[in-house]
Design an enzyme around this catalytic site. Structure first.
Site, short mmCIF file in Angstrom:
data_model
loop_
_atom_site.label_atom_id
_atom_site.label_comp_id
_atom_site.label_asym_id
_atom_site.label_seq_id
_atom_site.Cartn_x
_atom_site.Cartn_y
_atom_site.Cartn_z
N THR A 1 39.37 40.37 38.86
CA THR A 1 38.75 41.52 39.53
C THR A 1 37.30 41.19 39.86
O THR A 1 36.59 40.62 39.04
CB THR A 1 38.82 42.73 38.59
OG1 THR A 1 40.19 43.10 38.47
CG2 THR A 1 38.02 43.90 39.11
N GLN B 1 48.28 40.42 42.82
CA GLN B 1 48.52 41.15 41.56
C GLN B 1 48.15 42.62 41.77
O GLN B 1 47.13 42.93 42.40
CB GLN B 1 47.66 40.59 40.43
CG GLN B 1 48.05 41.21 39.08
CD GLN B 1 46.99 41.06 37.99
OE1 GLN B 1 45.82 41.36 38.20
NE2 GLN B 1 47.40 40.59 36.82
N GLY C 1 51.47 43.95 33.84
CA GLY C 1 51.96 44.72 32.68
C GLY C 1 51.19 44.36 31.42
O GLY C 1 51.72 44.51 30.32
N ALA C 2 49.95 43.89 31.60
CA ALA C 2 49.16 43.39 30.46
C ALA C 2 47.91 44.22 30.24
O ALA C 2 47.67 45.23 30.91
CB ALA C 2 48.79 41.93 30.73
N HIS C 3 47.13 43.80 29.24
CA HIS C 3 45.73 44.20 29.02
C HIS C 3 45.49 45.68 28.74
O HIS C 3 44.39 46.17 28.94
CB HIS C 3 44.87 43.74 30.21
CG HIS C 3 44.91 42.25 30.42
ND1 HIS C 3 44.39 41.62 31.51
CD2 HIS C 3 45.42 41.25 29.64
CE1 HIS C 3 44.58 40.31 31.41
NE2 HIS C 3 45.21 40.06 30.29
N TYR D 1 46.59 48.27 30.33
CA TYR D 1 46.67 49.17 31.48
C TYR D 1 48.00 49.92 31.46
O TYR D 1 48.78 49.79 30.52
CB TYR D 1 46.45 48.38 32.78
CG TYR D 1 45.07 47.75 32.84
CD1 TYR D 1 43.92 48.55 32.86
CD2 TYR D 1 44.90 46.37 32.85
CE1 TYR D 1 42.65 47.98 32.90
CE2 TYR D 1 43.62 45.79 32.88
CZ TYR D 1 42.51 46.60 32.91
OH TYR D 1 41.26 46.05 32.93
C1 FMN Z 1 35.76 38.09 36.06
C2 FMN Z 1 37.13 38.31 35.47
C3 FMN Z 1 37.97 39.25 36.05
C4 FMN Z 1 39.27 39.42 35.55
N1 FMN Z 1 40.13 40.28 36.19
C5 FMN Z 1 41.45 40.28 35.87
C6 FMN Z 1 42.39 40.97 36.68
O1 FMN Z 1 42.06 41.56 37.70
N2 FMN Z 1 43.69 40.93 36.28
C7 FMN Z 1 44.11 40.27 35.17
O2 FMN Z 1 45.30 40.27 34.86
N3 FMN Z 1 43.23 39.61 34.39
C8 FMN Z 1 41.92 39.56 34.73
N4 FMN Z 1 41.04 38.82 33.99
C9 FMN Z 1 41.54 38.05 32.84
C10 FMN Z 1 41.87 36.64 33.25
O3 FMN Z 1 42.90 36.59 34.22
C11 FMN Z 1 42.26 35.77 32.02
O4 FMN Z 1 43.45 36.31 31.47
C12 FMN Z 1 41.18 35.72 30.95
O5 FMN Z 1 39.90 35.58 31.52
C13 FMN Z 1 41.40 34.55 29.99
O6 FMN Z 1 41.43 33.32 30.68
P1 FMN Z 1 40.20 32.27 30.63
O7 FMN Z 1 40.00 31.93 29.18
O8 FMN Z 1 40.66 31.10 31.46
O9 FMN Z 1 38.99 32.94 31.20
C14 FMN Z 1 39.72 38.67 34.44
C15 FMN Z 1 38.83 37.75 33.85
C16 FMN Z 1 37.57 37.55 34.37
C17 FMN Z 1 36.68 36.52 33.73
#
Ligand code: FMN
Length: 356
Positions: free
Chosen positions: A27, A103, A177-179, A181
């Site tokens: 995002t 997504q 379907g994660a996080h 939400y």
């Molecule tokens: C700036 C930012 C925005 C993110 N936005 C989303 C998102 O829109 N949808 C999502 O499923 N995860 C989102 N995430 C989570 C990432 O997809 C990822 O699962 C998480 O950062 C862990 O991966 P990493 O260790 O490679 O950063 C976001 C992460 C970051 C850093």
């Protein structure tokens, strides 16, 4: 593991991916007014494809104009102008030999009423989060427990957004379907206290996800991908295990595997973390019960971690590393020493500063 599978092709449905690396959904809060991301944010995605990633995810696109939005300036994909804005981006990603995935999500109880025209917050049950909203500094509002009307209406938002993505030419669509939400909050007894057919047993808590998938699949042609992202953690009340046990997680994955989806994307806090008090990782627990392709994400920062993560998954997704380093894929190929970025460093994603 120099000769690992990271740079080997992978077939998923009819697509031949050139390697096992994808840009995780991120995002960017860069879409004021018209819900179309700023041009530099769109260009950022194309540059990641030029650098060699095989899969490029959009940020999470909100599924309606009423109760889905959780952060300011988020993107949507339901008007012709929005669809037309994404078309050249999708084409440019494809011309670089990558596939483009949209997504989509509904923020559920993490929605922010001030940025939703209907000013409403909805969730499976009227249960609020324990922590404050970090963006407003205020408690998250108490959500309305969704009625059947709300459920049917929200599913239409997913369907319309998927139709927008198909029209824009995306190769695939991911249901978020994660996080913590909306969909995730139906799956978890932490937030789902319903006593009707959408609550109680794992199967009942899965019903909403099933209905979203079934409705969306009808508008996503079989030759395009339909993916589902799932996690055991939420971005608010982050330390809570959203599934109660290994058994509950695996039962949910089995139900997902019976759905008409092409892969499961497992989002972890750290890909190598052990889960549910076992000595197994989330990828291992998932692999035990599904034959679907698995994408894994979380603290994959360099060649060694990417190779290691692929022992139990088919594709690695990177967020922060690929966000902050436009040459990440090539640097990985060259086996360079690369940093593991802290969450704080990713804050730049939400500013007006264009990322290289
Ligand atoms: C700036 C930012 C925005 C993110 N936005 C989303 C998102 O829109 N949808 C999502 O499923 N995860 C989102 N995430 C989570 C990432 O997809 C990822 O699962 C998480 O950062 C862990 O991966 P990493 O260790 O490679 O950063 C976001 C992460 C970051 C850093």
């Amino acid at each position: 593991m120099k000769n690992g599978i990271l740079f080997s092709p992978f077939k998923i449905n009819g697509f031949n991916l050139k390697n096992r690396i994808g840009v995780a959904p991120m995002t960017r809060m860069s879409s004021p007014g018209d819900s179309i991301p700023r041009q530099d944010v769109l260009d950022f995605l194309v540059r990641r494809a030029q650098n060699g990633a095989a899969i490029i995810y959009t940020e999470a696109i909100v599924t309606d104009y009423e109760s889905a939005q959780g952060y300011p300036k988020q993107a949507r994909l339901v008007t012709q102008r929005q669809i037309d804005a994404w078309k050249p981006v999708v084409k440019a990603i494809q011309q670089e030999g990558a596939i483009a995935i949209m997504q989509m999500f509904h923020c559920g109880r993490m929605a922010w009423p001030e940025v939703n025209p209907a000013g409403r917050v909805i969730a499976p049950s009227a249960v609020t989060l324990k922590q404050d909203n970090p963006m407003t500094g205020s408690p998250y509002p108490l959500p309305d427990a969704m009625t059947q009307f709300d459920i049917d209406h929200v599913i239409k938002g997913f369907v319309e957004t998927a139709r927008g993505a198909v029209e824009a030419g995306f190769d695939g669509i991911e249901i978020h379907g994660a996080h913590g939400y909306l969909i995730n909050s139906f799956l978890s007894s932490y937030s789902n206290r319903r006593t009707d057919s959408y609550g109680g047993s794992v199967g009942n808590r899965f019903r909403f996800a099933h209905e979203v998938i079934a409705a969306v699949r009808k508008v996503v042609p079989r030759e395009r991908l339909l993916l589902f992202r799932i996690s055991n953690w939420g971005v608010a009340d982050m330390k809570v295990s959203l599934f109660e046990s290994k058994a509950e997680w695996q039962q949910t994955i089995k139900l997902l595997s019976d759905e008409p989806i092409d892969a499961i994307s497992v989002s972890t806090y750290g890909y190598s973390d052990k889960a549910f008090g076992t000595d197994q990782t989330m990828a291992q627990l998932t692999r035990e019960v599904t034959d679907l392709p698995i994408m894994i994400c979380g603290k994959i920062s360099d060649r060694a971690s990417a190779d290691d993560a692929l022992k139990d998954a088919d594709i690695v997704l990177s967020a922060k590393s690929i966000l902050l380093n436009p040459n990440w894929v090539e640097d990985i190929r060259a086996g360079k020493d690369l940093p593991l970025y802290e969450s704080k460093a990713a804050g730049v994603a939400y500013t007006d500063t264009p990322l290289p």
